[in-house]
Design a protein around this motif. Structure first.
Motif, short mmCIF file in Angstrom:
data_model
loop_
_atom_site.label_atom_id
_atom_site.label_comp_id
_atom_site.label_asym_id
_atom_site.label_seq_id
_atom_site.Cartn_x
_atom_site.Cartn_y
_atom_site.Cartn_z
N ILE A 180 58.28 24.48 43.49
CA ILE A 180 57.01 25.04 43.03
C ILE A 180 56.84 24.67 41.56
O ILE A 180 57.73 24.92 40.74
CB ILE A 180 57.00 26.58 43.16
N SER A 184 52.98 23.76 45.21
CA SER A 184 54.14 23.62 46.10
C SER A 184 54.20 22.19 46.59
O SER A 184 53.21 21.64 47.05
CB SER A 184 54.00 24.56 47.31
N ARG A 214 59.88 33.41 49.90
CA ARG A 214 59.24 33.35 48.58
C ARG A 214 58.95 34.76 48.03
O ARG A 214 58.70 35.68 48.80
CB ARG A 214 57.93 32.57 48.69
N ILE A 255 48.83 29.59 40.92
CA ILE A 255 47.86 30.61 40.50
C ILE A 255 48.17 31.97 41.12
O ILE A 255 47.38 32.90 41.03
CB ILE A 255 46.42 30.18 40.85
N GLY A 256 49.30 32.05 41.83
CA GLY A 256 49.71 33.35 42.38
C GLY A 256 48.87 33.84 43.54
O GLY A 256 48.85 35.05 43.81
N CYS A 257 48.24 32.93 44.25
CA CYS A 257 47.37 33.35 45.37
C CYS A 257 48.17 33.88 46.56
O CYS A 257 47.64 34.57 47.41
CB CYS A 257 46.48 32.19 45.81
N ARG A 258 49.42 33.49 46.65
CA ARG A 258 50.37 33.96 47.67
C ARG A 258 50.09 33.42 49.08
O ARG A 258 50.62 33.94 50.05
CB ARG A 258 50.46 35.49 47.70
N TYR A 259 49.24 32.41 49.20
CA TYR A 259 49.04 31.80 50.52
C TYR A 259 50.39 31.32 51.08
O TYR A 259 50.67 31.43 52.26
CB TYR A 259 48.11 30.59 50.43
N CYS A 260 51.21 30.77 50.19
CA CYS A 260 52.50 30.21 50.62
C CYS A 260 53.42 31.31 51.14
O CYS A 260 54.19 31.09 52.09
CB CYS A 260 53.17 29.47 49.47
N ARG A 305 51.21 25.10 37.84
CA ARG A 305 50.03 24.92 38.70
C ARG A 305 49.82 26.12 39.61
O ARG A 305 48.77 26.25 40.23
CB ARG A 305 50.22 23.67 39.59
N CYS A 325 49.05 25.35 50.10
CA CYS A 325 48.91 25.58 48.65
C CYS A 325 47.64 24.88 48.13
O CYS A 325 47.53 23.66 48.20
CB CYS A 325 50.14 25.06 47.92
N PRO A 326 46.69 25.64 47.61
CA PRO A 326 45.41 25.03 47.20
C PRO A 326 45.49 24.23 45.91
O PRO A 326 44.58 23.47 45.60
CB PRO A 326 44.49 26.25 47.02
N THR A 327 46.55 24.43 45.14
CA THR A 327 46.62 23.75 43.83
C THR A 327 47.68 22.64 43.80
O THR A 327 47.91 22.07 42.74
CB THR A 327 46.97 24.76 42.73
N VAL A 342 54.77 32.41 41.95
CA VAL A 342 55.68 32.59 43.09
C VAL A 342 56.93 31.76 42.83
O VAL A 342 56.86 30.66 42.28
CB VAL A 342 54.97 32.18 44.39
S1 SF4 Z 1 50.97 31.26 45.15
FE1 SF4 Z 1 51.84 29.65 46.48
S2 SF4 Z 1 50.03 28.76 47.53
FE2 SF4 Z 1 49.26 29.89 45.73
S3 SF4 Z 1 49.16 28.36 44.09
FE3 SF4 Z 1 51.17 29.39 43.90
S4 SF4 Z 1 52.57 28.04 45.07
FE4 SF4 Z 1 50.46 27.49 45.71
#
Ligand code: SF4
Ligand code: SF4
Length: 245
Positions: A131, A121, A151, A137-142, A135, A116-118, A176
């Motif tokens: 979560i 998580s 998730r 940003i919905g990048c969905r890396y997680c 914070r 998670c870049p922010t 997320v």
């Molecule tokens: S989508 Fe997942 S990885 Fe991206 S900021 Fe939100 S919690 Fe972190």
């Protein structure tokens, strides 16, 4: 969803230098945990006795959705699920197909937190992975990093349901969300809604407790009975345990 037992347990794959979690995401070593608040040596965990999980029963799913105001959009590709029922085929042991609930495992080494870049998580000291939607940003890396598909992205704006639970705010479009082990209930000394409902409905397939307390039922059962976790081979130390899998 139907899965083969060997796949569920991770008995088919090799674990070498790294583990491919999802396309493009490889876990080289268990990431350092990003622990924050909450109590000392407690570690909350769940145990599911699959022998008591009735295939047609959705009591835990329904309780979760109601307790946590989990939205349904009427689009199977976009609907949010904090807990799912999975059918497992075990042809190897000539056993009839059986079902089990699958949810966030509140992993001790959670890759979702690691990527998670922010820092949205995070994992609490009592093991609950959460979560911070402010914070996120919905990048969905997680979502890519989670091998359990635990998730969901909130694709659409939602309104607070008429009979919604005021203890749990709805999440905004573009963030997320996932199972919190009903953290608001646990912090008040209650069981997660799925566990309470499963026990109340007479199924009694789920228990919940502090696995670090040697006197707790969950610690005793995990110590003395044969229990498994899903894809233990990934080294994430999941904390949803299964009996009879
Ligand atoms: S989508 Fe997942 S990885 Fe991206 S900021 Fe939100 S919690 Fe972190
Ligand atoms: S099951 Fe997935 S979302 Fe839950 S802690 Fe583990 S990696 Fe993260």
């Amino acid at each position: 969803m139907t899965m083969d037992r060997r796949t569920v347990l991770g008995m088919g794959g090799a674990v070498a230098a790294g583990v491919l979690l999802a396309p493009g995401v490889q876990l080289i070593a268990a990431p350092p945990s990003n622990e924050t608040s909450a109590a000392g040596s407690q570690r909350w965990a769940m145990l599911v006795d699959v022998n008591k999980c009735t295939p047609g029963c959705t009591a835990c799913l329904d309780a979760c959705r109601k307790e946590n105001n989990v939205p349904l959009f009427g689009d199977p590709a976009r609907d949010v699920h904090w807990i799912r029922k999975v059918e497992v085929q075990d042809k190897e042991h000539r056993r009839a197909p059986f079902t089990l609930p699958v949810l966030c495992n509140h992993c001790e080494n959670p890759p979702c937190v690691h990527v998670c870049p922010t820092l949205a998580s995070f994992i609490r000291k009592d093991g609950i992975v959460l979560i911070d939607e402010h914070r996120c940003i919905g990048c969905r890396y997680c979502m890519i990093a989670c091998p359990y598909k635990a998730r969901s992205l909130v694709y659409f704006s939602t309104r607070f349901p008429k009979d919604g639970n005021p203890r749990v705010p709805i999440r905004a479009k573009g963030v997320v969300e996932k199972c919190t082990f009903c953290v608001h209930r646990v912090d008040d000394g209650q069981l997660p809604a799925c566990v309470e409902t499963c026990q109340g409905s007479g199924q009694g397939a789920m228990i919940f407790g502090d696995i670090n307390d040697p006197q707790s039922e969950i610690a005793q059962r995990v110590k003395t009975l044969r229990t498994e976790t899903i894809r233990a081979d990934l080294g994430l130390k999941p904390h949803v345990h299964y009996q009879g899998l």
